[in-house]
Design a protein around this motif. Sequence first.
Motif, short mmCIF file in Angstrom:
data_model
loop_
_atom_site.label_atom_id
_atom_site.label_comp_id
_atom_site.label_asym_id
_atom_site.label_seq_id
_atom_site.Cartn_x
_atom_site.Cartn_y
_atom_site.Cartn_z
N GLU A 85 19.47 -27.63 8.72
CA GLU A 85 20.88 -27.82 7.93
C GLU A 85 20.96 -26.76 6.94
O GLU A 85 21.95 -26.02 6.65
CB GLU A 85 21.30 -29.11 7.30
N ILE A 86 19.80 -26.53 6.06
CA ILE A 86 19.81 -25.41 5.13
C ILE A 86 19.94 -24.26 5.82
O ILE A 86 20.65 -23.32 5.05
CB ILE A 86 18.26 -25.62 4.37
N THR A 87 19.29 -23.75 6.86
CA THR A 87 19.32 -22.45 7.39
C THR A 87 20.64 -22.23 7.93
O THR A 87 21.40 -21.09 7.59
CB THR A 87 18.33 -22.35 8.72
N THR A 88 21.27 -23.43 8.63
CA THR A 88 22.84 -23.11 8.90
C THR A 88 23.88 -22.67 7.76
O THR A 88 24.71 -21.91 7.95
CB THR A 88 23.31 -24.02 9.65
N ARG A 89 23.44 -23.66 6.79
CA ARG A 89 24.38 -23.31 5.59
C ARG A 89 24.36 -22.13 4.87
O ARG A 89 25.07 -21.34 4.15
CB ARG A 89 24.44 -24.54 4.62
N CYS A 99 15.94 -17.25 10.17
CA CYS A 99 15.59 -18.12 11.12
C CYS A 99 14.78 -19.57 10.19
O CYS A 99 14.90 -19.31 9.05
CB CYS A 99 14.74 -17.89 12.21
N GLU A 100 14.62 -20.58 10.94
CA GLU A 100 14.02 -21.52 10.16
C GLU A 100 12.97 -21.33 9.58
O GLU A 100 12.55 -21.92 8.65
CB GLU A 100 14.21 -23.04 11.15
N LEU A 107 11.23 -21.35 0.90
CA LEU A 107 11.28 -22.42 0.06
C LEU A 107 9.91 -22.88 -0.37
O LEU A 107 9.83 -23.43 -1.50
CB LEU A 107 11.65 -23.75 0.80
N ARG A 108 8.87 -22.65 0.20
CA ARG A 108 7.66 -22.89 -0.12
C ARG A 108 7.07 -21.90 -1.29
O ARG A 108 6.62 -22.05 -2.41
CB ARG A 108 6.32 -22.55 0.90
N GLN A 109 7.77 -20.74 -1.23
CA GLN A 109 7.47 -19.79 -2.23
C GLN A 109 8.25 -19.99 -3.49
O GLN A 109 7.99 -19.65 -4.64
CB GLN A 109 8.16 -18.21 -1.76
#
Length: 334
Positions: A85-89, A99-100, A107-109
């Motif tokens: 969902e985050i990638t799509t948005r 891509c995911e 997000l980890r960074q």
Amino acid sequence: MSEWESNFERGMVVGARRAGLSISQSAQLLGFSRTTISRGSKEWCAKGKTSSMRQSCGRKCLVDARGQRRMGRLIQADRRATLTEITTRYNRGMQQSICEATTRTTLRQMGFNSRRPHRVPLISTTNRKKRLQFARAHQNWTVEDWKNVAWSDESRFLLRHSNGRVRIWCKQNENMDPSCLVTTVQAGGGGVMVWGMFSWHTLGPLVPIGHRLNATAYLSSVSDHVHPFMTTMYPSSDGYFQQDNAPCHKARIISNWFLEHDNEFTVLKWPPQSPDLNPIEHLWDVVERELRALDVHPTNLHQLQDAILSIWANFLKNAFSTLLNQCHVELRQF
């Protein structure tokens, strides 16, 4: 180039060569290999730079600082959004999609990790206001003030507790293999309920409750354990006794007993539905983890009770005095 740790060391190489030292002499003086000295000299002659060129190498980052701010806003808007969902948005309205895997790395960074949320009680608007009033009334309390509070609560420990977070490795046709099963027992196989108290100065008593706690049983614990603890630890009558708003704690016979002893200590007015504000909850968590870490697990309720009492008796002082400092900080940041 890999031997150099800073641009300063690259400058030393260039300085040595410009001073007229040979490659061998520069290598001996600075402690680098001849290949490194030679490469550094050639970079200086060709480009006139002593800084590393590695920062310009590699694939360009697909999510820049602006993209990270965009992704951060998406997280703030929906904490429960999945990676998909985050990638799509994020890709909506963007010229270059990601891509995911890129989303996960970004997000980890940024310091985000997927984890289970902490469980907190559902609090009504009225009770939320009471919690806020309590926090404001005590936000200026110092650690010395909190040292005068004795904290109390009840907790129940099950003989057998199934951990829903356990994961196993198995093939598709091995679901019912005995080695891939986790056995459960109705109601956890029974459990032991205890009542305990502690303060910054010392641990208080831990009392097993053999039956359901009612006002009469609680009055016995209060008169037998709370009164001697408070009068001993706070002989100047400046102590506060904390208890939650359980029905047996608010019974008339309990309130009347506290009124009779209000010249010896004060009952701390506690906001409803606020177990997360009570530092004794951390002690219950430690007891639970210590029980699960035992080499030999209790097989009956008597052994379970003995194990709980043993763990409580062996708490280190700094393990519970530190909780009061945390309580002080949390209330000031409420």
